[in-house]
Design a protein around this motif. Structure first.
Motif, PDB file in Angstrom:
ATOM      1  N   GLY A  90       0.659  -1.215   0.176  1.00 43.66           N
ATOM      2  CA  GLY A  90       0.206  -0.371   0.086  1.00 43.66           C
ATOM      3  C   GLY A  90       0.943   0.942   0.321  1.00 43.66           C
ATOM      4  N   VAL A  91       2.192   0.843  -0.662  1.00 39.71           N
ATOM      5  CA  VAL A  91       3.355   1.943  -0.675  1.00 39.71           C
ATOM      6  C   VAL A  91       2.080   3.748  -1.331  1.00 39.71           C
ATOM      7  N   HIS A  92       2.341   5.257  -1.289  1.00 44.81           N
ATOM      8  CA  HIS A  92       1.728   5.823  -2.820  1.00 44.81           C
ATOM      9  C   HIS A  92       2.975   5.204  -3.606  1.00 44.81           C
ATOM     10  N   PRO A  93       2.355   5.576  -4.762  1.00 44.96           N
ATOM     11  CA  PRO A  93       2.859   4.924  -6.203  1.00 44.96           C
ATOM     12  C   PRO A  93       4.239   5.908  -6.074  1.00 44.96           C
ATOM     13  N   THR A  94       3.876   7.498  -5.329  1.00 40.94           N
ATOM     14  CA  THR A  94       4.950   8.627  -5.770  1.00 40.94           C
ATOM     15  C   THR A  94       6.104   8.504  -4.347  1.00 40.94           C
ATOM     16  N   SER A  98      13.959   5.593  -0.634  1.00 46.04           N
ATOM     17  CA  SER A  98      14.773   6.594  -0.351  1.00 46.04           C
ATOM     18  C   SER A  98      14.039   7.041   1.330  1.00 46.04           C
ATOM     19  N   ASP A  99      12.356   7.319   1.012  1.00 47.00           N
ATOM     20  CA  ASP A  99      11.828   7.868   1.702  1.00 47.00           C
ATOM     21  C   ASP A  99      11.104   6.917   2.503  1.00 47.00           C
ATOM     22  N   ILE A 100      11.324   5.908   2.668  1.00 44.94           N
ATOM     23  CA  ILE A 100      11.018   4.786   3.519  1.00 44.94           C
ATOM     24  C   ILE A 100      12.560   4.914   4.310  1.00 44.94           C
ATOM     25  N   SER A 101      13.533   4.698   4.008  1.00 42.30           N
ATOM     26  CA  SER A 101      14.736   4.958   4.290  1.00 42.30           C
ATOM     27  C   SER A 101      15.113   5.712   5.512  1.00 42.30           C
ATOM     28  N   LEU A 110      18.579  -3.642   6.013  1.00 39.95           N
ATOM     29  CA  LEU A 110      17.503  -4.770   6.083  1.00 39.95           C
ATOM     30  C   LEU A 110      16.778  -4.007   4.945  1.00 39.95           C
ATOM     31  N   LEU A 111      16.739  -2.835   4.328  1.00 42.78           N
ATOM     32  CA  LEU A 111      15.816  -2.721   3.244  1.00 42.78           C
ATOM     33  C   LEU A 111      15.796  -2.608   1.955  1.00 42.78           C
ATOM     34  N   THR A 112      17.762  -2.295   1.680  1.00 43.61           N
ATOM     35  CA  THR A 112      18.258  -2.815   1.011  1.00 43.61           C
ATOM     36  C   THR A 112      18.040  -4.277   0.679  1.00 43.61           C
ATOM     37  N   ALA A 229      -5.349   9.527  -7.349  1.00 42.83           N
ATOM     38  CA  ALA A 229      -4.430   8.839  -6.423  1.00 42.83           C
ATOM     39  C   ALA A 229      -4.670   8.741  -4.783  1.00 42.83           C
ATOM     40  N   PRO A 230      -4.134   7.580  -4.566  1.00 42.47           N
ATOM     41  CA  PRO A 230      -4.240   7.422  -2.960  1.00 42.47           C
ATOM     42  C   PRO A 230      -3.862   8.914  -1.684  1.00 42.47           C
ATOM     43  N   SER A 231      -4.181   9.152  -0.883  1.00 40.63           N
ATOM     44  CA  SER A 231      -3.203   9.958  -0.120  1.00 40.63           C
ATOM     45  C   SER A 231      -1.872   9.993  -0.645  1.00 40.63           C
ATOM     46  N   PRO A 232      -0.916  10.656   0.185  1.00 36.53           N
ATOM     47  CA  PRO A 232       0.097  10.086   0.427  1.00 36.53           C
ATOM     48  C   PRO A 232       0.468   9.015   1.635  1.00 36.53           C
ATOM     49  N   ALA A 233       1.968   8.290   1.338  1.00 36.20           N
ATOM     50  CA  ALA A 233       2.358   7.851   1.877  1.00 36.20           C
ATOM     51  C   ALA A 233       1.484   6.603   2.035  1.00 36.20           C
ATOM     52  N   THR A 234       0.351   6.506   1.908  1.00 33.25           N
ATOM     53  CA  THR A 234       0.100   5.083   2.155  1.00 33.25           C
ATOM     54  C   THR A 234      -1.324   5.203   1.230  1.00 33.25           C
ATOM     55  N   ALA A 235      -2.029   3.676   0.862  1.00 41.50           N
ATOM     56  CA  ALA A 235      -3.454   3.454  -0.533  1.00 41.50           C
ATOM     57  C   ALA A 235      -4.828   3.755   0.501  1.00 41.50           C
ATOM     58  N   GLN A 236      -4.706   3.667   1.790  1.00 40.60           N
ATOM     59  CA  GLN A 236      -6.142   3.332   2.628  1.00 40.60           C
ATOM     60  C   GLN A 236      -5.948   3.402   3.832  1.00 40.60           C
ATOM     61  N   ALA A 237      -6.253   4.694   4.762  1.00 43.07           N
ATOM     62  CA  ALA A 237      -6.215   4.576   6.357  1.00 43.07           C
ATOM     63  C   ALA A 237      -7.140   3.708   6.473  1.00 43.07           C
ATOM     64  N   ASN A 238      -6.459   1.785   6.370  1.00 46.75           N
ATOM     65  CA  ASN A 238      -6.641   1.095   6.827  1.00 46.75           C
ATOM     66  C   ASN A 238      -7.235   0.826   8.261  1.00 46.75           C
TER      67      ASN A 238
END
Length: 238
Positions: A90-94, A98-101, A110-112, A229-238
């Motif tokens: 559910g990561v936003h397409p944009t 690096s934004d997560i890191s 681990l991210l790599t 498009a879903p809101s930044p940083a998430t696909a939906q407020a699950n």
């Protein structure tokens, strides 16, 4: 001598029928209210109030975005060896890796090496579809599921329906507000839980109908063309 007319004998049949119908409607509403209340209490009973370490390790870990500290908690599980790889669904397409890191500076290695990002999911159902694809591609037979405690019941319904052959181990993330004060003292939390309960019941109903061979909402509906498009940083407020 004059006799007073009997009220019951002269009561119009239509009025009596309306009274009977009103009684049936009220009785039906009472039954529905009791059923909804009992169901909501049962839903609340499923929610963990504290975070508990997974009962066992698994092949992989999936975290469904949409709530605070979900990703960081999932990374801690990955670092602790609870799974071989982590899917952030559910990561936003944009959003780039690096934004997560930048938000997880202590887990760069681990991210790599061991984290995959799913940018396609836009809701819990498509989270489940993308997780199924990821798990099957890697041959995973067990997954630790990381999401907020209030979202876990619905997530397990969707994931278990999408992957009946994969063992699911829930890890419910409990927010600070949930731990600090009773949920019923905050109107926003009460509304959130009621909304999630309705979504949970809808998911249960849809899954049961699908299992019976009546799928009213095909999976393709998870990716509608031209959807906003879903809101930044998430696909939906699950």
């Amino acid at each position: 001598m004059s006799l007073q007319p009997d009220d019951q004998a002269t009561k119009p049949p239509r009025a009596a029928s309306r009274g009977w119908l009103r009684g049936v409607v009220l009785a039906g509403m009472a039954v529905v209210f009791v059923g909804v209340t009992v169901g909501f209490v049962g839903f609340l009973a499923k929610l963990r109030g504290v975070e508990v370490a997974p009962a066992s390790r698994a092949d992989g870990i999936v975290v469904l975005t949409g709530g605070s500290s979900r990703v960081s908690d999932a990374m801690e599980l990955l670092a602790g060896g609870y799974g071989k790889r982590l899917l952030i669904s559910g990561v936003h397409p944009t959003n780039a890796a690096s934004d997560i890191s930048r938000s997880l500076p202590d887990n760069q290695q681990l991210l790599t090496c061991c984290v995959d990002l799913d940018r396609s999911a836009i809701n819990t159902r498509s989270n489940a579809a993308e997780t199924r694809r990821w798990a099957h591609e890697r041959g995973f037979r067990s997954l630790i599921v990381v999401t907020s405690n209030y979202h876990m019941p619905r997530a397990i319904v969707e994931l278990s329906h999408a992957m009946p052959d994969v063992r699911l181990i829930p890890f419910a993330v409990v927010g600070e507000k949930w731990r600090d004060e009773p949920w019923w003292t905050r109107g926003a939390t009460v509304r959130l839980l009621l909304s999630e309960y309705v979504k949970y019941v809808a998911a249960e109903l849809r899954v049961r109908l699908a299992d019976a061979g009546l799928d009213l909402t095909p999976e393709l509906a998870d990716h509608p063309e031209g959807s906003p498009a879903p809101s930044p940083a998430t696909a939906q407020a699950n």
